[in-house]
Design a protein around this motif. Structure first.
Motif, PDB file in Angstrom:
ATOM      1  N   ALA A 101       0.839  -1.207   0.000  1.00 43.76           N
ATOM      2  CA  ALA A 101       0.000   0.000   0.000  1.00 43.76           C
ATOM      3  C   ALA A 101       0.868   1.247   0.000  1.00 43.76           C
ATOM      4  N   ILE A 102       1.934   1.235   0.798  1.00 43.08           N
ATOM      5  CA  ILE A 102       2.861   2.369   0.837  1.00 43.08           C
ATOM      6  C   ILE A 102       3.549   2.528  -0.519  1.00 43.08           C
ATOM      7  N   ALA A 103       3.977   1.414  -1.096  1.00 42.68           N
ATOM      8  CA  ALA A 103       4.637   1.461  -2.403  1.00 42.68           C
ATOM      9  C   ALA A 103       3.693   1.985  -3.482  1.00 42.68           C
ATOM     10  N   GLY A 104       2.382   1.776  -3.272  1.00 44.20           N
ATOM     11  CA  GLY A 104       1.378   2.268  -4.211  1.00 44.20           C
ATOM     12  C   GLY A 104       0.952   3.698  -3.935  1.00 44.20           C
ATOM     13  N   ALA A 105       1.721   4.389  -3.103  1.00 44.85           N
ATOM     14  CA  ALA A 105       1.523   5.820  -2.807  1.00 44.85           C
ATOM     15  C   ALA A 105       0.338   6.098  -1.898  1.00 44.85           C
ATOM     16  N   ALA A 106      -0.123   5.104  -1.141  1.00 42.75           N
ATOM     17  CA  ALA A 106      -1.155   5.358  -0.135  1.00 42.75           C
ATOM     18  C   ALA A 106      -0.527   6.127   1.022  1.00 42.75           C
ATOM     19  N   ARG A 107      -1.086   7.287   1.347  1.00 44.99           N
ATOM     20  CA  ARG A 107      -0.498   8.153   2.362  1.00 44.99           C
ATOM     21  C   ARG A 107      -1.587   8.849   3.188  1.00 44.99           C
ATOM     22  N   THR A 108      -1.460   8.786   4.492  1.00 43.23           N
ATOM     23  CA  THR A 108      -2.285   9.602   5.387  1.00 43.23           C
ATOM     24  C   THR A 108      -1.562  10.937   5.595  1.00 43.23           C
ATOM     25  N   PRO A 109      -2.211  11.926   6.231  1.00 45.03           N
ATOM     26  CA  PRO A 109      -1.585  13.253   6.369  1.00 45.03           C
ATOM     27  C   PRO A 109      -0.216  13.253   7.027  1.00 45.03           C
ATOM     28  N   ASP A 110       0.018  12.373   7.993  1.00 50.40           N
ATOM     29  CA  ASP A 110       1.329  12.355   8.651  1.00 50.40           C
ATOM     30  C   ASP A 110       2.446  11.939   7.703  1.00 50.40           C
ATOM     31  N   LEU A 111       2.080  11.301   6.603  1.00 48.31           N
ATOM     32  CA  LEU A 111       3.053  10.866   5.606  1.00 48.31           C
ATOM     33  C   LEU A 111       3.057  11.787   4.383  1.00 48.31           C
ATOM     34  N   GLY A 112       2.370  12.918   4.515  1.00 51.11           N
ATOM     35  CA  GLY A 112       2.328  13.867   3.411  1.00 51.11           C
ATOM     36  C   GLY A 112       1.217  13.629   2.417  1.00 51.11           C
ATOM     37  N   GLY A 113       0.263  12.758   2.759  1.00 50.48           N
ATOM     38  CA  GLY A 113      -0.833  12.452   1.847  1.00 50.48           C
ATOM     39  C   GLY A 113      -2.160  13.007   2.315  1.00 50.48           C
ATOM     40  N   THR A 114      -3.225  12.497   1.726  1.00 47.79           N
ATOM     41  CA  THR A 114      -4.562  13.011   2.026  1.00 47.79           C
ATOM     42  C   THR A 114      -5.558  11.917   2.406  1.00 47.79           C
ATOM     43  N   LEU A 115      -5.139  10.662   2.426  1.00 52.74           N
ATOM     44  CA  LEU A 115      -6.077   9.577   2.708  1.00 52.74           C
ATOM     45  C   LEU A 115      -6.590   9.645   4.137  1.00 52.74           C
ATOM     46  N   SER A 116      -7.840   9.302   4.312  1.00 56.96           N
ATOM     47  CA  SER A 116      -8.415   9.215   5.647  1.00 56.96           C
ATOM     48  C   SER A 116      -7.983   7.905   6.303  1.00 56.96           C
ATOM     49  N   THR A 117      -8.284   7.777   7.576  1.00 57.24           N
ATOM     50  CA  THR A 117      -7.956   6.552   8.305  1.00 57.24           C
ATOM     51  C   THR A 117      -8.591   5.338   7.635  1.00 57.24           C
ATOM     52  N   THR A 118      -9.862   5.464   7.309  1.00 55.87           N
ATOM     53  CA  THR A 118     -10.570   4.344   6.668  1.00 55.87           C
ATOM     54  C   THR A 118     -10.028   4.064   5.280  1.00 55.87           C
ATOM     55  N   ALA A 119      -9.726   5.115   4.512  1.00 47.37           N
ATOM     56  CA  ALA A 119      -9.200   4.918   3.165  1.00 47.37           C
ATOM     57  C   ALA A 119      -7.840   4.228   3.189  1.00 47.37           C
ATOM     58  N   MET A 120      -7.029   4.558   4.201  1.00 51.32           N
ATOM     59  CA  MET A 120      -5.747   3.865   4.318  1.00 51.32           C
ATOM     60  C   MET A 120      -5.973   2.404   4.647  1.00 51.32           C
ATOM     61  N   GLY A 121      -6.953   2.126   5.508  1.00 53.25           N
ATOM     62  CA  GLY A 121      -7.314   0.728   5.768  1.00 53.25           C
ATOM     63  C   GLY A 121      -7.776   0.036   4.510  1.00 53.25           C
ATOM     64  N   ASP A 122      -8.553   0.727   3.681  1.00 53.21           N
ATOM     65  CA  ASP A 122      -9.003   0.179   2.413  1.00 53.21           C
ATOM     66  C   ASP A 122      -7.821  -0.187   1.521  1.00 53.21           C
ATOM     67  N   ALA A 123      -6.811   0.678   1.482  1.00 59.18           N
ATOM     68  CA  ALA A 123      -5.640   0.446   0.647  1.00 59.18           C
ATOM     69  C   ALA A 123      -4.885  -0.801   1.094  1.00 59.18           C
ATOM     70  N   VAL A 124      -4.772  -0.998   2.411  1.00 63.63           N
ATOM     71  CA  VAL A 124      -4.104  -2.191   2.922  1.00 63.63           C
ATOM     72  C   VAL A 124      -4.922  -3.444   2.612  1.00 63.63           C
ATOM     73  N   LEU A 125      -6.235  -3.339   2.782  1.00 65.02           N
ATOM     74  CA  LEU A 125      -7.098  -4.481   2.468  1.00 65.02           C
ATOM     75  C   LEU A 125      -7.032  -4.850   0.992  1.00 65.02           C
ATOM     76  N   ALA A 126      -6.972  -3.830   0.133  1.00 58.58           N
ATOM     77  CA  ALA A 126      -6.866  -4.082  -1.300  1.00 58.58           C
ATOM     78  C   ALA A 126      -5.562  -4.810  -1.630  1.00 58.58           C
ATOM     79  N   ALA A 127      -4.497  -4.408  -0.978  1.00 55.94           N
ATOM     80  CA  ALA A 127      -3.208  -5.061  -1.189  1.00 55.94           C
ATOM     81  C   ALA A 127      -3.201  -6.470  -0.626  1.00 55.94           C
ATOM     82  N   LEU A 128      -3.939  -6.667   0.466  1.00 55.68           N
ATOM     83  CA  LEU A 128      -4.012  -7.972   1.103  1.00 55.68           C
ATOM     84  C   LEU A 128      -4.743  -8.958   0.218  1.00 55.68           C
TER      85      LEU A 128
END
Length: 352
Positions: A325-352
């Motif tokens: 997910a990180i390699a696919g540019a999934a980022r929450t605000p602390d990492l310089g991105g805009t994804l919400s908490t749930t959206a970041m969870g979605d990105a990990v689930l998609a990768a899983l």
């Protein structure tokens, strides 16, 4: 037939429920033979039951196979007496369950070089484990407030360890080093502290049983400097409660964000009743805004599977999914991105 494993979910305060929910989503999609039971802890428990660690919550934690913990802390309760503040819940769990060994891995996920406070070529070196003793030191020593003979206010906190406490955490450190690169840094402040002089003596005694491990003693101030100068020299670091608290938070920012680092609190090498939590706090300033990074909580669930349920394969799947997910540019605000908490969870689930 294998017994269904019970995971106690103690979500706690602030962003705790938000990030814990994402970790639970990941565990649920794996379709393992586990059951979840929830209970309040911290400020939420104080509101519900008048104590940050109610007897019912402690009983659940004691009988569960593992504990998935969120975070505790709420400024609304800062005026309470110490025994009733939310933070006493985690201290109480560590003490009552005998969770003396805190494992805090830190590594830079590829793609997060820009999020690290270090130069990319330095940040890429980070792949270490900080082993922090959890049930001694100034956190549990005698403490109090009073007045000097001239009437000035003063406070005291006693730093203490006995040789058994030092030996058992040292042994965990050596065992861990044997499973990694056979290099163990023991961090203390033996040049000024009697407690650290005992620490160093006992670590040297335990070292005789592990001749294959290279033991290096280092003062804590030098270790803090070396973590940002040349972190690649470290593999396993064993240290006391206070120094471990500080150094592991420092390591998190070297690795990009405190929102990326998981932890496990266990009894030596047995994961029974192990407690798994992100190393960040409750962050009440962003609670309820969907800004929290759930990766540390998700990675904590991987540690839970590995150490308490002996399920290494699904643990590796979770860790690989976070990395993807990180390699696919999934980022929450602390990492310089805009994804919400749930959206970041979605990105990990998609990768899983």
């Amino acid at each position: 037939m294998a017994k269904t494993k019970t995971i106690a979910v103690l979500a706690g305060d602030g962003i705790g429920p938000e990030v814990t929910a994402q970790a639970r989503r990941v565990l649920e999609v794996l379709e393992l033979d586990i059951a979840f039971e929830e209970a309040p802890v911290g400020g939420a428990a104080y509101l519900a039951a008048g104590h940050p660690l109610p007897p019912e919550t402690l009983a659940l934690a004691a009988r569960a196979d593992a504990i998935l913990f969120g975070a505790v802390g709420d400024p609304r309760f800062d005026g309470l007496e110490r025994a009733l503040r939310p933070e006493q819940a985690i201290l109480g769990l560590r003490k009552e369950l005998g969770l003396f060994a805190n494992l805090r891995p830190a590594r830079l996920f590829p793609g997060l070089e820009d999020a690290s406070a270090l130069k990319p070529e330095v940040a890429r070196q980070i792949d270490l484990m900080i082993l922090r003793e959890l049930t001694g030191d100034v956190y549990f020593g005698d403490k109090g407030r009073g007045f000097t003979h001239t009437g000035l206010r003063e406070g005291h906190d006693l730093m203490r360890y006995d040789e058994v406490e030092v030996a058992r955490i040292a042994r965990v450190g050596f065992e861990m080093a044997c499973r990694r690169k056979r290099v163990l840094h023991s961090v203390d402040k033996a040049n000024v502290l009697e407690t650290s002089q005992l620490w160093r003596e006992v670590v040297n005694e335990v070292a005789r049983d592990y001749p294959a491990v290279k033991l290096i003693h280092m003062y804590c101030d030098n270790a803090a400097m070396q973590l940002v100068r040349a972190p690649g020299q470290f593999d396993v670091i064993v240290t006391g409660n206070l120094f471990g608290d500080i150094l592991s938070d420092q390591a998190s920012m070297c690795a990009g964000s405190i929102g990326m680092l998981p932890s496990a609190s266990i009894r030596a090498w047995t994961g029974e009743n192990g407690l798994y939590e992100p190393i960040h706090g409750s962050a009440p300033d962003i609670a309820g805004q969907g800004k929290a990074n759930p990766c540390a909580a998700i990675l904590s669930s991987a540690m839970l599977l590995r150490h308490s349920l002996d399920l290494d394969a699904p643990a590796l799947r979770i860790e690989a999914a976070v990395e993807a997910a990180i390699a696919g540019a999934a980022r929450t605000p602390d990492l310089g991105g805009t994804l919400s908490t749930t959206a970041m969870g979605d990105a990990v689930l998609a990768a899983l």
